[in-house]
Design an enzyme around this catalytic site. Structure first.
Site, mmCIF file in Angstrom:
data_model
loop_
_atom_site.group_PDB
_atom_site.id
_atom_site.type_symbol
_atom_site.label_atom_id
_atom_site.label_comp_id
_atom_site.label_asym_id
_atom_site.label_seq_id
_atom_site.Cartn_x
_atom_site.Cartn_y
_atom_site.Cartn_z
ATOM 1 N N ILE A 138 0.811 -1.220 0.000
ATOM 2 C CA ILE A 138 0.000 0.000 0.000
ATOM 3 C C ILE A 138 0.840 1.263 0.000
ATOM 4 O O ILE A 138 0.328 2.357 -0.156
ATOM 5 C CB ILE A 138 -1.008 0.055 1.176
ATOM 6 C CG1 ILE A 138 -0.302 -0.172 2.510
ATOM 7 C CG2 ILE A 138 -2.133 -0.942 0.970
ATOM 8 C CD1 ILE A 138 -1.207 0.031 3.718
ATOM 9 N N GLN A 140 5.134 3.111 0.069
ATOM 10 C CA GLN A 140 6.591 3.010 0.119
ATOM 11 C C GLN A 140 7.139 4.267 0.774
ATOM 12 O O GLN A 140 6.752 5.369 0.400
ATOM 13 C CB GLN A 140 7.122 2.897 -1.322
ATOM 14 C CG GLN A 140 8.617 2.811 -1.466
ATOM 15 C CD GLN A 140 9.131 1.415 -1.102
ATOM 16 O OE1 GLN A 140 8.619 0.425 -1.606
ATOM 17 N NE2 GLN A 140 10.104 1.357 -0.207
ATOM 18 N N PHE A 143 11.947 4.360 4.898
ATOM 19 C CA PHE A 143 12.401 3.245 5.738
ATOM 20 C C PHE A 143 11.994 1.874 5.219
ATOM 21 O O PHE A 143 12.529 0.871 5.633
ATOM 22 C CB PHE A 143 11.851 3.397 7.163
ATOM 23 C CG PHE A 143 12.640 4.349 7.988
ATOM 24 C CD1 PHE A 143 13.999 4.163 8.170
ATOM 25 C CD2 PHE A 143 12.039 5.436 8.581
ATOM 26 C CE1 PHE A 143 14.736 5.039 8.936
ATOM 27 C CE2 PHE A 143 12.766 6.324 9.349
ATOM 28 C CZ PHE A 143 14.124 6.129 9.532
ATOM 29 N N GLY A 144 10.996 1.848 4.363
ATOM 30 C CA GLY A 144 10.585 0.537 3.894
ATOM 31 C C GLY A 144 9.258 0.554 3.165
ATOM 32 O O GLY A 144 8.761 1.603 2.762
ATOM 33 N N LYS A 160 4.634 -2.683 8.184
ATOM 34 C CA LYS A 160 5.779 -1.990 7.597
ATOM 35 C C LYS A 160 7.004 -2.893 7.643
ATOM 36 O O LYS A 160 7.402 -3.361 8.715
ATOM 37 C CB LYS A 160 6.063 -0.701 8.354
ATOM 38 C CG LYS A 160 7.105 0.143 7.648
ATOM 39 C CD LYS A 160 7.228 1.490 8.312
ATOM 40 C CE LYS A 160 7.898 2.480 7.387
ATOM 41 N NZ LYS A 160 8.014 3.796 7.988
ATOM 42 N N ASP A 258 7.688 16.105 12.014
ATOM 43 C CA ASP A 258 7.363 15.929 10.592
ATOM 44 C C ASP A 258 5.856 16.049 10.359
ATOM 45 O O ASP A 258 5.255 15.251 9.639
ATOM 46 C CB ASP A 258 7.897 14.584 10.094
ATOM 47 C CG ASP A 258 8.203 14.608 8.599
ATOM 48 O OD1 ASP A 258 8.232 15.709 8.013
ATOM 49 O OD2 ASP A 258 8.419 13.534 8.020
HETATM 50 N N1 LIG Z 1 -1.103 2.820 9.044
HETATM 51 C C1 LIG Z 1 -1.305 2.948 7.727
HETATM 52 N N2 LIG Z 1 -2.511 2.758 7.198
HETATM 53 C C2 LIG Z 1 -2.696 2.889 5.869
HETATM 54 N N3 LIG Z 1 -1.737 3.208 4.994
HETATM 55 C C3 LIG Z 1 -0.510 3.423 5.469
HETATM 56 C C4 LIG Z 1 -0.234 3.298 6.843
HETATM 57 N N4 LIG Z 1 1.050 3.573 7.018
HETATM 58 C C5 LIG Z 1 1.554 3.850 5.829
HETATM 59 N N5 LIG Z 1 0.631 3.754 4.882
HETATM 60 C C6 LIG Z 1 0.829 3.975 3.444
HETATM 61 O O1 LIG Z 1 2.164 3.684 3.127
HETATM 62 C C7 LIG Z 1 2.815 4.822 2.586
HETATM 63 C C8 LIG Z 1 4.257 4.846 3.013
HETATM 64 O O2 LIG Z 1 4.292 5.130 4.388
HETATM 65 P P1 LIG Z 1 5.643 5.490 5.098
HETATM 66 O O3 LIG Z 1 5.372 6.124 6.396
HETATM 67 O O4 LIG Z 1 6.529 4.334 5.080
HETATM 68 O O5 LIG Z 1 6.255 6.488 4.123
HETATM 69 P P2 LIG Z 1 6.122 8.035 3.976
HETATM 70 O O6 LIG Z 1 5.487 8.666 5.168
HETATM 71 O O7 LIG Z 1 5.459 8.287 2.683
HETATM 72 O O8 LIG Z 1 7.619 8.381 3.868
HETATM 73 P P3 LIG Z 1 8.727 8.510 4.963
HETATM 74 O O9 LIG Z 1 8.467 7.589 6.098
HETATM 75 O O10 LIG Z 1 9.901 8.126 4.203
HETATM 76 O O11 LIG Z 1 8.639 9.940 5.346
HETATM 77 C C9 LIG Z 1 2.016 5.975 3.060
HETATM 78 O O12 LIG Z 1 2.149 7.077 2.201
HETATM 79 C C10 LIG Z 1 0.602 5.408 3.089
HETATM 80 O O13 LIG Z 1 0.053 5.468 1.798
#
Ligand SMILES: Nc1ncnc2c1ncn2[C@@H]1O[C@H](COP(=O)(O)OP(=O)(O)OP(=O)(O)O)[C@@H](O)[C@H]1O
Length: 440
Positions: A138, A140, A143-144, A160, A258
């Protein structure tokens, strides 16, 4: 790809968006009005029940394959881990352990458990994600990769999976620090952390799945609807409450570092959940007389407190600054930095504040929003608050708690004004002045 925004997402029960009655007034003395968590936490019976329930594990099940799911869901993420579980065993032992599969407990649902208390194994993660199949991906982040999965009790979870490079010392430390932070927090408007697992070179974080995309996606109309101003104010209030909780009601104040629209996940009812604690860190220990922590600058361009960038001194007021940028984003619909615009409009907050100072705030209102008297009034008040949050010096910025209070009162006035706008429309309509009523 963006889809055209058309119908408004309104704060009316009929449209499925949260109703006014769902909201709980902010009380500065209740550590987070997160209703359930904060209040229940003080109840010793509840605490015992929760800790007992916390030892019950739950198996992960793959969700029904949901093609096209990946992009339909929010963005951003959150973690947290109270007990950093290090599971290096093969897991079958844990799977069959006596603390598994006890579904008769009233606290059986993972949502009822102590944050981070869900025990799970790598095998279960493989099952839940069908070996990390792209179908379940869903999102990226740095961190992963984030996957959607389902617990055996049916609870949808976000999983994650840290990049392998997170095993590098520096990234690994940040990842661990995020998890430690998350372990300490629990609030209705923070994405809930369920658990953490290390297995060989895998690091997995399990968290609440928030189904409705990020605020940024909604401002970009990627989900089809325009979120109306009342919903935007509600989202701002949710975020203000969550950050107030981090600043004031945790054991040790936490600075998120952030706050931005792509880290605000939305529920189906357009309630906000602040995610992504990757940069969060503990604030200065006021009891020891410290006023700030000195640390390298982290955050996202466009949201970063200029004083922090200049001095490397971090305080809670850096979150307040980012929140000010977020308020402008909510009002304008624009990103904080829009490089393709003409120079004077590239920095959205600067442009908005200039227009506000010139008495011409109305021009900055998101063109997708209606220009009603209620919207105009709320816009002015919200910009006034944003202006305070964006003060160059941290001393001049309000606390996040104050922001929440001000927004609460803006929301109240907005409601009253909307009612009178509506009455005016009706009466004008009855006199034949208007032919269209916009209520859906
Ligand atoms: N708890 C969650 N429920 C639904 N979707 C999620 C959740 N956590 C993350 N996602 C989805 O995964 C994506 C990536 O999340 P993640 O926090 O890893 O990256 P980011 O916030 O986009 O980047 P970074 O952590 O590098 O700042 C998000 O943009 C969101 O679409």
């Amino acid at each position: 790809m963006k889809s055209p925004c058309s119908p408004y997402v309104r704060r009316t029960p009929a449209s499925g968006v949260r109703s006014t009655s769902e909201r709980i007034p902010y009380s500065p003395t209740s550590s987070s009005y997160s209703g359930s968590s904060a209040v229940k936490k003080r109840d010793p019976l509840f605490a015992v029940a929760k800790s007992v329930a916390g030892v019950f594990g739950a198996c992960l099940m793959p969700p029904e394959p949901e093609p096209n799911d990946s992009k339909a869901f929010g963005s951003s993420e959150e973690l947290k881990a109270p007990s950093v579980v290090s599971n290096t065993s093969g897991s079958s032992e844990r799977r069959q352990g006596s603390n598994r599969g006890i579904y008769s407990s009233p606290f059986n649902s993972v949502r009822e458990r102590e944050p981070g208390s869900v025990n799970f194994t790598m095998e279960e993660i493989y099952t839940a994600t069908r070996n990390f199949s792209p179908t379940f991906k869903i999102g990226q982040g740095d961190f992963g990769t984030v996957y959607k999965g389902r617990l055996q009790d049916g609870t949808a979870v976000a999983i994650k999976r840290a990049k392998k490079s997170v095993n590098d010392k520096h990234l690994g430390e940040e990842f661990q620090s995020e998890i430690r932070t998350l372990a300490q927090v629990e609030h209705l408007h923070l994405v809930k952390f369920y658990g953490y697992l290390e297995h060989e070179d895998e690091r997995i974080v399990l968290m609440e799945y928030v189904p409705n995309g990020t605020l940024r996606e909604h401002l970009d109309c990627m989900h089809g609807n325009v979120i109306d101003l009342a919903v935007r104010v509600d989202i701002a209030i949710d975020v203000a409450h969550a950050v107030t909780y981090l600043h004031m009601y945790t054991d040790h104040p936490i600075i998120h570092r952030d706050i931005k629209s792509s880290n605000i996940l939305l529920t189906e009812n357009f309630r906000a959940k602040v995610a992504d604690f990757g940069f969060a860190r503990l604030a200065a220990d006021r009891d020891s007389g410290a006023t700030h922590v000195s640390t390298q600058v982290k955050g996202t361009a466009g949201y970063l407190d200029p004083e922090y960038m200049r001095t490397y001194q971090l305080t809670e007021k850096s979150d307040v600054y980012s929140f000010g940028v977020l308020l402008v984003e909510l009002m304008t619909g624009r990103r904080p930095v829009e490089p393709e615009r003409e120079i004077k409009e590239r920095l959205t907050a600067k442009w908005a504040i200039k227009k506000f100072a010139e008495g011409n705030a109305i021009v900055i209102l998101d063109p997708k929003l209606e220009r009603t008297a209620a919207n105009n009034l709320a816009l002015e008040k919200i910009l006034e608050l944003a202006l305070q949050c964006l003060a160059p010096g941290r001393q001049s910025r309000p606390s996040m708690r104050k922001c929440a209070e001000v927004l609460w009162s803006i929301r109240k006035d907005y409601k009253e004004q909307s009612t009178s706008d509506f009455c005016y429309l009706i009466s004008s309509k009855s006199q034949g002045s208007f032919s269209v009523i916009t209520e859906e």
